[in-house]
Structures are given as C-alpha cells and as structure tokens.
Enzyme design. Structure first.
Site, PDB file in Angstrom:
ATOM      1  N   ASN A   9      31.053  41.763  40.648  1.00  0.00           N
ATOM      2  CA  ASN A   9      30.513  41.579  42.004  1.00  0.00           C
ATOM      3  C   ASN A   9      29.666  42.802  42.359  1.00  0.00           C
ATOM      4  O   ASN A   9      30.190  43.859  42.657  1.00  0.00           O
ATOM      5  CB  ASN A   9      31.696  41.422  42.975  1.00  0.00           C
ATOM      6  CG  ASN A   9      31.264  41.356  44.427  1.00  0.00           C
ATOM      7  OD1 ASN A   9      30.083  41.190  44.721  1.00  0.00           O
ATOM      8  ND2 ASN A   9      32.222  41.484  45.332  1.00  0.00           N
ATOM      9  N   LYS A  11      27.836  43.236  44.913  1.00  0.00           N
ATOM     10  CA  LYS A  11      27.748  43.453  46.366  1.00  0.00           C
ATOM     11  C   LYS A  11      26.291  43.731  46.760  1.00  0.00           C
ATOM     12  O   LYS A  11      25.382  43.218  46.115  1.00  0.00           O
ATOM     13  CB  LYS A  11      28.699  44.570  46.799  1.00  0.00           C
ATOM     14  CG  LYS A  11      30.121  44.329  46.273  1.00  0.00           C
ATOM     15  CD  LYS A  11      31.159  45.234  46.860  1.00  0.00           C
ATOM     16  CE  LYS A  11      32.522  44.892  46.252  1.00  0.00           C
ATOM     17  NZ  LYS A  11      33.607  45.671  46.795  1.00  0.00           N
ATOM     18  N   HIS A  96      36.050  36.791  50.190  1.00  0.00           N
ATOM     19  CA  HIS A  96      36.170  38.220  49.854  1.00  0.00           C
ATOM     20  C   HIS A  96      36.569  38.993  51.109  1.00  0.00           C
ATOM     21  O   HIS A  96      36.112  38.674  52.211  1.00  0.00           O
ATOM     22  CB  HIS A  96      34.842  38.735  49.299  1.00  0.00           C
ATOM     23  CG  HIS A  96      34.964  40.102  48.703  1.00  0.00           C
ATOM     24  ND1 HIS A  96      35.008  41.233  49.484  1.00  0.00           N
ATOM     25  CD2 HIS A  96      35.105  40.511  47.418  1.00  0.00           C
ATOM     26  CE1 HIS A  96      35.153  42.289  48.689  1.00  0.00           C
ATOM     27  NE2 HIS A  96      35.215  41.879  47.442  1.00  0.00           N
ATOM     28  N   GLU A  98      35.679  41.716  52.318  1.00  0.00           N
ATOM     29  CA  GLU A  98      34.573  42.283  53.113  1.00  0.00           C
ATOM     30  C   GLU A  98      33.962  41.218  54.032  1.00  0.00           C
ATOM     31  O   GLU A  98      33.572  41.509  55.158  1.00  0.00           O
ATOM     32  CB  GLU A  98      33.515  42.884  52.175  1.00  0.00           C
ATOM     33  CG  GLU A  98      34.009  44.187  51.558  1.00  0.00           C
ATOM     34  CD  GLU A  98      33.423  44.513  50.196  1.00  0.00           C
ATOM     35  OE1 GLU A  98      32.386  43.949  49.813  1.00  0.00           O
ATOM     36  OE2 GLU A  98      34.034  45.355  49.501  1.00  0.00           O
ATOM     37  N   GLU A 167      42.971  40.527  45.400  1.00  0.00           N
ATOM     38  CA  GLU A 167      42.335  41.828  45.612  1.00  0.00           C
ATOM     39  C   GLU A 167      42.993  42.537  46.804  1.00  0.00           C
ATOM     40  O   GLU A 167      42.616  42.277  47.959  1.00  0.00           O
ATOM     41  CB  GLU A 167      40.854  41.643  45.927  1.00  0.00           C
ATOM     42  CG  GLU A 167      40.070  40.959  44.831  1.00  0.00           C
ATOM     43  CD  GLU A 167      38.590  41.304  44.925  1.00  0.00           C
ATOM     44  OE1 GLU A 167      38.075  41.915  43.985  1.00  0.00           O
ATOM     45  OE2 GLU A 167      37.966  40.999  45.953  1.00  0.00           O
ATOM     46  N   GLY A 173      37.356  49.542  46.267  1.00  0.00           N
ATOM     47  CA  GLY A 173      36.415  50.636  46.467  1.00  0.00           C
ATOM     48  C   GLY A 173      37.057  51.959  46.839  1.00  0.00           C
ATOM     49  O   GLY A 173      36.377  52.901  47.256  1.00  0.00           O
ATOM     50  N   SER A 213      39.342  48.468  42.358  1.00  0.00           N
ATOM     51  CA  SER A 213      39.247  49.687  41.537  1.00  0.00           C
ATOM     52  C   SER A 213      39.683  49.467  40.091  1.00  0.00           C
ATOM     53  O   SER A 213      40.294  50.347  39.479  1.00  0.00           O
ATOM     54  CB  SER A 213      40.034  50.830  42.174  1.00  0.00           C
ATOM     55  OG  SER A 213      39.509  51.123  43.462  1.00  0.00           O
TER      56      SER A 213
END
Ligand code: PGA
Length: 251
Positions: A9, A11, A96, A98, A167, A173, A213
């Site tokens: 991904n 992003k 996701h 985010e 996730e 991140g 990560s």
C-alpha cells in the site's frame, strides 16, 4: 489451499515518475515466483493505468487504495469501482484505518463499497484493527468482532472473493510491530469467526494478512504463524528491495 499474499500500500506517496520507477523495479526483481503466492501493489489512483502497462508480462498484480460508494454520477473528484474495473484492477482496499479515521468511513459506507467492488469483479481487501486504547483496555477482540460484523451479511459466494487484513492501528507507521504471537491470536480469532458465520471451507480458504510496521526483519517470524497468510505493507513497500525481501519471507 488459501493464497499467500504480500500487498504493498503506497498510500499518498511517490510522484508519477517515481511510482512508475517503483513498479518497474518491483516487476523486474520479482523473478522467484511461486504457485499459490501473489504480490500486489496499490499505487495512488493517478498512477494506476500506467502501472498496469508497466506490469504487463510480470507476475505482479495491482489494486486500488479506495473506491466510491456509487457507480457513477455527480460526485466530483471521486472514482468508482466500475472505472477501476475498466482499467484492470484486481483488488481494492476497504476499511483501512486511515480512511476510517480521517475520512470518517462508517460501516454503511464500507458495505456499499464492498458491494460495488463485488459487482465489478474486484476482490476487496477488508481491513480491521484495534486502537492502542482498545488494546490497553483489553477490548480488542470485541472491537475486531464488531468491525467484521458487516461481512456476515454477504453471501458465501461473495465472501469467497474477500481477503482480510488485520492491522492494529498502534502498529501502523509507528515502527512498533505486533509480536508474531499477538498477530496469531487475532488471526486465529478471525478465522474462528469466519468458521462460525460462513462455514469451515471458507474459514480454511480465506487469506488473512497482517499489516503494521511489517518489514524484512520481522516478516519471517510473522509469516511463520499458521494463520498469517502474508502482509499488507506500507512504508517498506516504497523500496523494491525491502518489499521483495518481505515477499521472500512467504516461503
Ligand atoms: P506500515 O503501514 O507498514 O507503514 O505500518 C501498513 C498499512 O497501513 O497498510
């Protein structure tokens, strides 16, 4: 046998030229292909058509990071599942963390997106994961169960097209990875839920990816767990060598 998948991904990273270079590099270097294993990249919308061309003749497949809830109409700035299908997308991310956090995507919206993708023959990768607070409070299993609830309204045929990605938000991140044991606990929990709601065959055949990560140094341990069928990679997917080192850990 369920598929092993490593998905990158990107992003909102890479300008157009950098994106094409990255795709080319991944395609050129992914030579050690294995049956039952899939490598997928998720570039920004802008790059998709050009990356499709770049990947022709390679074993790398491609997906989109998002789609709209409607198929067409007056939705300025949006991209539909039908449009993605028309340029050959095979996968699309849904849910996701985010998008849930910054774009306030709720279960209704996620359900609509899943429907549009399935109608367009694009396989959704449905993401779930608890926050640090949920983990500290010990309510993480309930949170995951709640996030997955909307999936049980789909038919078995529809569900068979889906991939799930676990996730944990606290690991995305941040450089902090879930331990292989923490990942296995949740993956086994998700598989048990699928067994209860959708039956043993679908539980056995659904790929469940870990994200947060994941990098070359921890991928071996994570992918070594029985219920971890690969990874959804963010930061480390922006470097072809790191990304392919993670792919190697699938073996
Ligand atoms: P990360 O992102 O690998 O940079 O933690 C994972 C993701 O958000 O899919």
């Amino acid at each position: 046998m369920r598929k092993k998948i490593v998905a990158g991904n990107w992003k909102m990273n890479t300008n157009f030229q950098e994106g094409i270079e990255l795709a080319k590099s991944v395609a050129d270097k992914y030579t050690d292909t294995k049956d039952g294993q899939e490598v997928v990249v998720f570039p920004p919308y802008l790059h998709l058509s050009a990356v499709v061309e770049e990947l022709k003749g390679s074993k790398v497949t491609i997906g989109a990071q998002n789609c709209h809830t409607e198929l067409k109409g007056a939705y300025t700035g949006e991209i539909s599942a039908g449009m993605l299908q028309s340029i050959g997308m095979q996968y699309c991310l849904v849910g996701h963390s985010e998008r849930r956090a910054y774009f306030f995507e709720d279960d209704h919206e996620l359900t609509q997106k899943l429907k549009q993708l399935l109608n367009s023959s694009i396989q959704p990768i449905f993401c779930c994961g608890e926050s640090l607070e949920d983990r500290k409070e010990g309510s993480y299993l309930e949170v995951i169960e709640q996030q997955l609830e909307l999936l049980w309204a789909f038919s078995e045929t529809e569900f068979s097209q889906m991939v799930i990605a676990y996730e944990p938000v606290w690991a995305i991140g941040t450089g902090e990875t879930a331990t292989a044991e923490q990942a296995q606990e949740i993956h086994a929990f998700i598989r048990t839920l699928i067994r209860e709601k959708m039956g043993a065959a679908l539980a056995e055949n659904t790929s469940i990816l870990y994200g947060g990560s994941c990098k070359p140094s921890n991928a071996n341990e994570l992918f070594g767990k029985d219920d971890v069928d690969g990874g959804l990679i963010g930061g480390a997917a922006l470097n072809a060598d790191d990304f392919l080192a993670i792919v190697k850990a699938l073996n």
